[in-house]
Design a protein around this motif. Structure first.
Motif, PDB file in Angstrom:
ATOM      1  N   THR A  20       0.831  -1.205   0.000  1.00  0.00           N
ATOM      2  CA  THR A  20       0.000   0.000   0.000  1.00  0.00           C
ATOM      3  C   THR A  20       0.866   1.256   0.000  1.00  0.00           C
ATOM      4  O   THR A  20       0.584   2.218  -0.714  1.00  0.00           O
ATOM      5  CB  THR A  20      -0.952   0.002   1.209  1.00  0.00           C
ATOM      6  N   ALA A  21       1.928   1.250   0.792  1.00  0.00           N
ATOM      7  CA  ALA A  21       2.841   2.403   0.828  1.00  0.00           C
ATOM      8  C   ALA A  21       3.498   2.617  -0.532  1.00  0.00           C
ATOM      9  O   ALA A  21       3.617   3.754  -0.997  1.00  0.00           O
ATOM     10  CB  ALA A  21       3.895   2.207   1.910  1.00  0.00           C
ATOM     11  N   ALA A  22       3.909   1.541  -1.183  1.00  0.00           N
ATOM     12  CA  ALA A  22       4.539   1.665  -2.496  1.00  0.00           C
ATOM     13  C   ALA A  22       3.554   2.196  -3.528  1.00  0.00           C
ATOM     14  O   ALA A  22       3.890   3.079  -4.328  1.00  0.00           O
ATOM     15  CB  ALA A  22       5.102   0.317  -2.942  1.00  0.00           C
ATOM     16  N   LEU A  23       2.332   1.701  -3.511  1.00  0.00           N
ATOM     17  CA  LEU A  23       1.325   2.174  -4.464  1.00  0.00           C
ATOM     18  C   LEU A  23       0.930   3.628  -4.204  1.00  0.00           C
ATOM     19  O   LEU A  23       0.750   4.407  -5.141  1.00  0.00           O
ATOM     20  CB  LEU A  23       0.098   1.273  -4.421  1.00  0.00           C
ATOM     21  N   LEU A  24       0.829   3.995  -2.943  1.00  0.00           N
ATOM     22  CA  LEU A  24       0.537   5.382  -2.598  1.00  0.00           C
ATOM     23  C   LEU A  24       1.692   6.288  -3.020  1.00  0.00           C
ATOM     24  O   LEU A  24       1.475   7.415  -3.486  1.00  0.00           O
ATOM     25  CB  LEU A  24       0.285   5.513  -1.097  1.00  0.00           C
ATOM     26  N   GLY A  25       2.907   5.796  -2.885  1.00  0.00           N
ATOM     27  CA  GLY A  25       4.075   6.561  -3.328  1.00  0.00           C
ATOM     28  C   GLY A  25       4.063   6.812  -4.822  1.00  0.00           C
ATOM     29  O   GLY A  25       4.392   7.905  -5.280  1.00  0.00           O
ATOM     30  N   ILE A  26       3.652   5.806  -5.588  1.00  0.00           N
ATOM     31  CA  ILE A  26       3.558   5.975  -7.045  1.00  0.00           C
ATOM     32  C   ILE A  26       2.525   7.060  -7.373  1.00  0.00           C
ATOM     33  O   ILE A  26       2.763   7.928  -8.216  1.00  0.00           O
ATOM     34  CB  ILE A  26       3.188   4.644  -7.725  1.00  0.00           C
ATOM     35  N   ALA A  27       1.388   7.003  -6.686  1.00  0.00           N
ATOM     36  CA  ALA A  27       0.338   7.995  -6.954  1.00  0.00           C
ATOM     37  C   ALA A  27       0.785   9.408  -6.593  1.00  0.00           C
ATOM     38  O   ALA A  27       0.558  10.349  -7.361  1.00  0.00           O
ATOM     39  CB  ALA A  27      -0.922   7.619  -6.175  1.00  0.00           C
ATOM     40  N   LEU A  28       1.417   9.564  -5.440  1.00  0.00           N
ATOM     41  CA  LEU A  28       1.858  10.908  -5.026  1.00  0.00           C
ATOM     42  C   LEU A  28       2.951  11.449  -5.929  1.00  0.00           C
ATOM     43  O   LEU A  28       2.926  12.624  -6.308  1.00  0.00           O
ATOM     44  CB  LEU A  28       2.349  10.872  -3.578  1.00  0.00           C
ATOM     45  N   ALA A  29       3.918  10.620  -6.275  1.00  0.00           N
ATOM     46  CA  ALA A  29       4.996  11.077  -7.156  1.00  0.00           C
ATOM     47  C   ALA A  29       4.449  11.427  -8.536  1.00  0.00           C
ATOM     48  O   ALA A  29       4.878  12.415  -9.143  1.00  0.00           O
ATOM     49  CB  ALA A  29       6.074  10.003  -7.259  1.00  0.00           C
ATOM     50  N   SER A  30       3.483  10.659  -9.008  1.00  0.00           N
ATOM     51  CA  SER A  30       2.868  10.961 -10.299  1.00  0.00           C
ATOM     52  C   SER A  30       2.104  12.284 -10.259  1.00  0.00           C
ATOM     53  O   SER A  30       2.164  13.074 -11.198  1.00  0.00           O
ATOM     54  CB  SER A  30       1.916   9.839 -10.707  1.00  0.00           C
ATOM     55  N   TYR A  31       1.393  12.519  -9.166  1.00  0.00           N
ATOM     56  CA  TYR A  31       0.655  13.776  -9.018  1.00  0.00           C
ATOM     57  C   TYR A  31       1.612  14.968  -9.033  1.00  0.00           C
ATOM     58  O   TYR A  31       1.366  15.960  -9.724  1.00  0.00           O
ATOM     59  CB  TYR A  31      -0.161  13.770  -7.728  1.00  0.00           C
TER      60      TYR A  31
END
Length: 82
Positions: A20-31
């Protein structure tokens, strides 16, 4: 008779949290990256009259937090699968 869908890896709270942390990191970095891209494109095109100005809270913070979460989540997930 073994089932075709059986797996030796179990879903544990640690693995779930790290994924979950890795997926959330992908979303935040993409944003953060997308926000930087759109602001830069609007400024370069000269159509940024009155648009949202560049602000570190909307660009740098999501990028840094996203990359940190992605790194930490990926590392923790790899530690649980080894």
């Amino acid at each position: 008779m073994p089932t075709a869908q059986s797996s030796t890896d179990h879903v544990t709270p640690t693995r779930l949290a790290s994924a979950t942390a890795a997926l959330l990191g992908i979303a935040l970095a993409s944003y953060g990256g997308y926000t930087q891209y759109t602001i830069t494109a609007q400024v370069a095109a000269g159509v940024c009259d009155g648009c949202t100005p560049w602000h570190p809270l909307f660009v740098v913070a999501p990028l840094l937090v996203g990359v940190t979460l992605l790194s930490a989540g990926s590392y923790a997930f790899a530690k649980t699968t080894c």
